[in-house]
Every structure is written in structure tokens, then in C-alpha cells.
Design a protein around this motif. Structure first.
Motif, PDB file in Angstrom:
ATOM      1  N   ILE A   9       0.850  -1.194   0.000  1.00 13.91           N
ATOM      2  CA  ILE A   9       0.000   0.000   0.000  1.00 13.91           C
ATOM      3  C   ILE A   9       0.884   1.242   0.000  1.00 13.91           C
ATOM      4  O   ILE A   9       1.721   1.413   0.896  1.00 13.91           O
ATOM      5  CB  ILE A   9      -0.925   0.029   1.235  1.00 13.91           C
ATOM      6  N   ASN A  10       0.724   2.108  -0.989  1.00 20.87           N
ATOM      7  CA  ASN A  10       1.419   3.386  -1.012  1.00 20.87           C
ATOM      8  C   ASN A  10       0.548   4.424  -0.318  1.00 20.87           C
ATOM      9  O   ASN A  10      -0.663   4.491  -0.577  1.00 20.87           O
ATOM     10  CB  ASN A  10       1.715   3.824  -2.438  1.00 20.87           C
ATOM     11  N   THR A  11       1.159   5.229   0.546  1.00 18.83           N
ATOM     12  CA  THR A  11       0.370   6.194   1.314  1.00 18.83           C
ATOM     13  C   THR A  11       1.001   7.582   1.330  1.00 18.83           C
ATOM     14  O   THR A  11       2.219   7.736   1.273  1.00 18.83           O
ATOM     15  CB  THR A  11       0.216   5.734   2.787  1.00 18.83           C
ATOM     16  N   TYR A  12       0.130   8.566   1.423  1.00 16.17           N
ATOM     17  CA  TYR A  12       0.514   9.934   1.779  1.00 16.17           C
ATOM     18  C   TYR A  12      -0.715  10.582   2.409  1.00 16.17           C
ATOM     19  O   TYR A  12      -1.743  10.762   1.740  1.00 16.17           O
ATOM     20  CB  TYR A  12       0.980  10.750   0.566  1.00 16.17           C
ATOM     21  N   ASN A  13      -0.627  10.885   3.693  1.00 20.99           N
ATOM     22  CA  ASN A  13      -1.761  11.453   4.438  1.00 20.99           C
ATOM     23  C   ASN A  13      -3.042  10.670   4.152  1.00 20.99           C
ATOM     24  O   ASN A  13      -4.049  11.216   3.687  1.00 20.99           O
ATOM     25  CB  ASN A  13      -1.931  12.929   4.097  1.00 20.99           C
ATOM     26  N   ALA A  14      -2.978   9.368   4.452  1.00 17.18           N
ATOM     27  CA  ALA A  14      -4.052   8.434   4.086  1.00 17.18           C
ATOM     28  C   ALA A  14      -4.977   8.106   5.253  1.00 17.18           C
ATOM     29  O   ALA A  14      -5.615   7.045   5.267  1.00 17.18           O
ATOM     30  CB  ALA A  14      -3.434   7.154   3.532  1.00 17.18           C
ATOM     31  N   HIS A  15      -5.065   8.990   6.207  1.00 14.63           N
ATOM     32  CA  HIS A  15      -5.843   8.730   7.424  1.00 14.63           C
ATOM     33  C   HIS A  15      -7.302   8.346   7.144  1.00 14.63           C
ATOM     34  O   HIS A  15      -7.856   7.476   7.819  1.00 14.63           O
ATOM     35  CB  HIS A  15      -5.811   9.977   8.320  1.00 14.63           C
TER      36      HIS A  15
END
Length: 207
Positions: A9-15
């Protein structure tokens, strides 16, 4: 020997959706979260679920694609299932994927059906679409452009199974967000075209 699958899973600010996503994939052999220097609590959520967390510099990247290959190669299993931070994996899909990879004639990759949800409703025209998300890790590379497809060493097939064996895309965007995303995609298509033209020019100059 039973074959294993790592979820990447790639994330950036994925809250917003990450906890639901991790709940849906917690029964796979490994979860790798490749975080692009989030400033919210994305990493804390991933830590709570015992994920393997790796970091890819955010820099000026506007999408996850530049980090895809790094994320995939950070997994330890032979098989990798790429899941976005706003997608859920149904139990039926998980069971079907494990069943397929045990078969001796299994292809090197599968296009998986995805059902898209927009403003609380599934989009009829894209119900489902097929996306290339299960693949053998070794030799796989993902071009660093939005909506590019992974380059897999071997044949790929569409996954034909029960209609519940799918990825659920939680889009749930407002029209304003949707238009903004389309503008971003258009800008990146221009960038990709310019890069391709530059590469072709250099190739031609060397002849």
C-alpha cells in the motif's frame, strides 16, 4: 509449500480510509506500507496493524506511481497484491487469490475486478473495471506516471470468479475533488508525453 502474498500500500496522508483498508487485508501474509512522508497519523495507524513500513521521499511527486516499484520490491513474498489507500479487499477475493496462486499453470499477474463508489453510489459505467494488481514480485517494474501499468515478466489474465471477489474503491469524492483530480491527471499525461518525446529524440539522435 504454500505460496504467500504480500499486500503493498502506497500512502501519503491516508488517514481517511486506511484503518478500513488494513482491516480488509490483515489476513494476508505481510502488509507493506510505503509512506511518502505523511504529515498526519498514517504511520501510527500502520504501526498499530503491525505493517512493515518503508519510506519514499515525497519531493514534488503528485502521485504514488514514482514509489510503486520501490514499494513492490520492499515486499518479501513471491506474490504482491497492490492496494491503494482507499480500496478494500473482499474476503472472497483473498480466498480466490490464494487458491489461484497454488495452481501450477497460474499466470504471472492478474487483472482484478474493481467496483467504484462515487458520492455514495457505485458508478454503473465502471462496474466493475479490471486493474492489474496481483503480480509476481521478481522482475516487476512500475513506470512513474499516473495510471501507468506495471511491467510484469510473464503472461497476465483477467480474474474470472464470483462477483463478490473484487476490490471495492471507496472514492466517495465531491464533484469539486473529482474535477481537481482530473486536472492533475491531465497535467501528468502532458508530463509523460514530454518525457516520451525527449527519450525518442535522444534515441533518434544516436542513430
Amino acid at each position: 509449500m504454500e505460496k504467500k502474498i504480500s499486500v503493498v500500500i502506497n500512502t501519503y496522508n491516508a488517514h481517511q480510509h486506511l484503518e478500513k483498508v488494513l482491516e480488509s487485508v490483515k489476513d494476508f501474509d505481510e502488509i507493506v506500507v510505503c509512506d511518502m512522508e505523511s504529515t498526519d497519523d498514517t504511520r501510527e495507524i500502520a504501526e498499530k496493524y503491525g505493517c512493515k513500513i518503508v519510506t519514499f521521499p515525497k519531493a514534488n511527486h503528485k502521485s504514488a506511481e514514482p514509489a510503486r516499484t520501490f514499494a513492490i520490491q520492499s515486499a518479501s513474498s513471491k506474490w504482491v497484491l497492490v492496494v491503494d489507500a482507499d480500496e478494500l479487499v473482499t474476503p472472497e477475493l483473498r480466498e480466490e487469490l490464494y487458491r489461484r496462486i497454488q495452481q501450477p499453470d497460474c499466470p504471472a499477474g492478474y487483472y482484478i475486478p474493481r467496483k467504484n463508489k462515487f458520492m455514495g453510489m457505485f458508478i454503473r459505467d465502471f462496474h466493475p473495471e479490471y486493474i492489474l494488481r496481483l503480480m509476481v514480485r521478481e522482475g516487476t517494474e512500475w513506470p512513474p506516471y499516473i495510471h501507468s501499468l506495471p511491467q510484469i515478466q510473464g503472461r497476465v489474465e483477467k480474474l474470472k470468479a464470483g462477483k463478490e471477489a473484487c476490490i471495492l474503491h471507496l472514492m466517495d469524492e465531491t464533484m469539486h475533488e473529482y474535477v481537481g483530480k482530473m486536472n492533475l491527471y491531465t497535467d501528468n499525461e502532458v508530463e509523460k508525453k514530454q518525457a516520451d518525446e525527449k527519450e525518442n529524440h535522444h534515441f533518434a539522435s544516436g542513430l
